[in-house]
Design an enzyme around this catalytic site. Structure first.
Site, PDB file in Angstrom:
ATOM      1  N   GLU A  27      14.210  -9.845 -18.473  1.00 46.89           N
ATOM      2  CA  GLU A  27      13.700  -8.864 -19.417  1.00 46.89           C
ATOM      3  C   GLU A  27      14.784  -8.485 -20.425  1.00 46.89           C
ATOM      4  O   GLU A  27      15.941  -8.308 -20.047  1.00 46.89           O
ATOM      5  CB  GLU A  27      13.213  -7.616 -18.665  1.00 46.89           C
ATOM      6  CG  GLU A  27      12.028  -7.892 -17.755  1.00 46.89           C
ATOM      7  CD  GLU A  27      11.478  -6.639 -17.089  1.00 46.89           C
ATOM      8  OE1 GLU A  27      11.991  -5.527 -17.372  1.00 46.89           O
ATOM      9  OE2 GLU A  27      10.535  -6.754 -16.288  1.00 46.89           O
TER      10      GLU A  27
ATOM     11  N   ILE B   2       1.434   3.846  -5.387  1.00 48.22           N
ATOM     12  CA  ILE B   2       0.724   3.208  -6.498  1.00 48.22           C
ATOM     13  C   ILE B   2      -0.444   2.385  -5.972  1.00 48.22           C
ATOM     14  O   ILE B   2      -1.550   2.413  -6.530  1.00 48.22           O
ATOM     15  CB  ILE B   2       1.675   2.351  -7.345  1.00 48.22           C
ATOM     16  CG1 ILE B   2       2.700   3.246  -8.035  1.00 48.22           C
ATOM     17  CG2 ILE B   2       0.893   1.540  -8.379  1.00 48.22           C
ATOM     18  CD1 ILE B   2       3.798   2.489  -8.768  1.00 48.22           C
TER      19      ILE B   2
ATOM     20  N   HIS C  55       6.960  -3.998 -19.943  1.00 46.40           N
ATOM     21  CA  HIS C  55       7.448  -3.112 -18.884  1.00 46.40           C
ATOM     22  C   HIS C  55       7.237  -1.642 -19.254  1.00 46.40           C
ATOM     23  O   HIS C  55       8.164  -0.827 -19.210  1.00 46.40           O
ATOM     24  CB  HIS C  55       8.928  -3.375 -18.585  1.00 46.40           C
ATOM     25  CG  HIS C  55       9.316  -2.932 -17.201  1.00 46.40           C
ATOM     26  ND1 HIS C  55      10.319  -3.535 -16.473  1.00 46.40           N
ATOM     27  CD2 HIS C  55       8.841  -1.942 -16.399  1.00 46.40           C
ATOM     28  CE1 HIS C  55      10.452  -2.937 -15.304  1.00 46.40           C
ATOM     29  NE2 HIS C  55       9.560  -1.958 -15.242  1.00 46.40           N
TER      30      HIS C  55
ATOM     31  N   MET D 231       0.831  -1.201   0.000  1.00 43.81           N
ATOM     32  CA  MET D 231       0.000   0.000   0.000  1.00 43.81           C
ATOM     33  C   MET D 231       0.865   1.251   0.000  1.00 43.81           C
ATOM     34  O   MET D 231       0.796   2.114   0.877  1.00 43.81           O
ATOM     35  CB  MET D 231      -0.946  -0.011   1.216  1.00 43.81           C
ATOM     36  CG  MET D 231      -2.050   1.050   1.159  1.00 43.81           C
ATOM     37  SD  MET D 231      -2.992   1.061  -0.355  1.00 43.81           S
ATOM     38  CE  MET D 231      -3.904  -0.484  -0.203  1.00 43.81           C
ATOM     39  N   GLY D 232       1.726   1.340  -1.034  1.00 37.39           N
ATOM     40  CA  GLY D 232       2.474   2.564  -1.253  1.00 37.39           C
ATOM     41  C   GLY D 232       1.664   3.518  -2.118  1.00 37.39           C
ATOM     42  O   GLY D 232       0.435   3.395  -2.227  1.00 37.39           O
TER      43      GLY D 232
ATOM     44  N   ALA E  84       4.179   0.001 -18.046  1.00 34.60           N
ATOM     45  CA  ALA E  84       3.045   0.485 -17.253  1.00 34.60           C
ATOM     46  C   ALA E  84       3.214   1.942 -16.849  1.00 34.60           C
ATOM     47  O   ALA E  84       2.236   2.696 -16.756  1.00 34.60           O
ATOM     48  CB  ALA E  84       2.856  -0.382 -16.009  1.00 34.60           C
TER      49      ALA E  84
ATOM     50  N   SER F 192       5.015  -4.519 -10.658  1.00 36.01           N
ATOM     51  CA  SER F 192       6.078  -4.048  -9.751  1.00 36.01           C
ATOM     52  C   SER F 192       7.446  -4.502 -10.259  1.00 36.01           C
ATOM     53  O   SER F 192       8.116  -3.773 -10.987  1.00 36.01           O
ATOM     54  CB  SER F 192       5.821  -4.524  -8.326  1.00 36.01           C
ATOM     55  OG  SER F 192       5.654  -5.934  -8.283  1.00 36.01           O
ATOM     56  N   ARG F 193       7.850  -5.718  -9.902  1.00 37.61           N
ATOM     57  CA  ARG F 193       9.081  -6.313 -10.405  1.00 37.61           C
ATOM     58  C   ARG F 193       8.825  -7.797 -10.624  1.00 37.61           C
ATOM     59  O   ARG F 193       8.112  -8.447  -9.860  1.00 37.61           O
ATOM     60  CB  ARG F 193      10.253  -6.110  -9.427  1.00 37.61           C
ATOM     61  CG  ARG F 193      10.769  -4.683  -9.353  1.00 37.61           C
ATOM     62  CD  ARG F 193      11.457  -4.272 -10.654  1.00 37.61           C
ATOM     63  NE  ARG F 193      11.997  -2.917 -10.588  1.00 37.61           N
ATOM     64  CZ  ARG F 193      11.346  -1.831 -10.971  1.00 37.61           C
ATOM     65  NH1 ARG F 193      10.102  -1.932 -11.430  1.00 37.61           N
ATOM     66  NH2 ARG F 193      11.918  -0.647 -10.916  1.00 37.61           N
TER      67      ARG F 193
END
Length: 326
Positions: A272, A167, A291, A164-165, A293, A242-243
């Site tokens: 990637e 983003i 990648h 819950m940062g 977004a 995210s990652r």
């Protein structure tokens, strides 16, 4: 003016992007470094007090680069991710490192909603049905044909947010507008308006769809491992922007093959670019994105604004923002 350096201040940059126009008007000169280990590259870094990293985080910044920079030294990452920067060494050597935290919050949150809708409503398959002629071929029996594209309304879903940062909060804001039931798990956040806080394992078993928003650290590597992926309810939707290594990708592939997930949407991967031979490439219920977004014109303008502002602050002896070193 920063009293410990000569002017105009030298700014070294990594990557192909030309930062000169962005920094125009500041009391600095800008030099691009193609290879920090070459004699020419080392000479530029010795003169520079500011280093701007590359946008794609492909160039590592560590002891060699920190050691060459003039003092005081400042490294500005023109992206949110700093996994290509040795922050521990930077702190030990007194080098300030900053990112552009918040620049692409809206861009990524928008992408998550788009991906969730594409995944839930079979957007890719529906597009293919039109282009391939399937729609025309089955037009006499549209009732049966349309059933394969049925999804669920967002208002009928329970969506779990892992992390819950900024983003995560952006995703919450958007989901609540659709009337979605939202839960979250974050060891550092206990309350978020409009959401139910849960332990991670409880969240995964509760949600119809899960979206991941945590940084990649030792503690979050394969946070969603095989057991946790299996704990998601049958027919769940999984979204990751995210990652890649937050999720055990090998286990994910196996579970998708077994039909555990309704659909999956990925913008990030353990390797990637995603190799052409990756099993993910053949999976029709996996929506793949390269990648991007966080890539919008608005986000890019935000990045330029933050980078310029921080460089100006450092040159004039002010405190820079978005510092990620202690």
């Amino acid at each position: 003016m920063n009293p410990s350096v000569t002017t105009p201040m030298e700014v070294a940059t990594f990557g192909a992007f030309n930062w000169g126009p962005v920094l125009e008007g500041l009391d600095c000169t800008v030099s691009q470094v193609d290879d920090s280990t070459s004699a020419e590259g080392e000479e530029v870094l010795r003169r520079a007090s500011i280093l701007i990293g590359d946008k794609n985080r492909e160039i590592q910044i560590g002891l060699h680069e920190f050691g060459l920079l003039a003092r005081p030294a400042f490294v500005q990452q023109p992206c949110v991710g700093v996994d290509n920067v040795d922050l521990k060494v930077a702190a030990q050597l007194g080098v300030v490192v900053a990112n552009v935290r918040g620049a692409n919050v809206d861009a990524v949150a928008d992408w998550v909603l788009m991906a969730l809708l594409v995944a839930e409503r079979h957007g890719v398959d529906a597009d293919h049905a039109v282009r391939s002629g399937d729609w025309h071929a089955h037009s006499a029996d549209m009732g049966t044909f349309a059933k394969q594209f049925r999804g669920r309304d967002l208002a009928a879903l329970k969506v779990g947010i892992v992390g819950m940062g900024a983003i995560g909060r952006g995703v919450v804001k958007r989901l609540l507008g659709f009337g979605t039931s939202v839960g979250f798990s974050d060891p550092f956040v206990k309350v978020q308006e409009g959401c139910a806080a849960m332990e991670l394992d409880a969240l995964l078993s509760w949600a119809d769809a899960v979206t991941v928003h945590v940084p990649l650290e030792a503690a979050t590597f394969h946070l969603l491992d095989r057991d946790r992926l299996k704990s998601l309810r049958q027919g769940a939707v999984l979204v990751n922007s995210s990652r890649g290594s937050i999720i055990d990708q090998e286990a994910l592939v196996e579970l998708v093959d077994q039909g555990h997930f309704r659909s999956v949407a990925l913008d990030v991967y353990e390797e990637e670019p995603l190799p052409p031979a990756s099993p993910l490439m053949r999976m029709g219920n996996v929506y793949l994105s390269p990648h991007v977004a966080g890539e919008t014109h608005t986000a890019d303008n935000n990045i330029m604004t933050i980078v310029r502002a921080n460089c100006e602050k450092f040159i004039t002896g002010q405190q820079v923002t978005h510092v990620v070193t202690g």
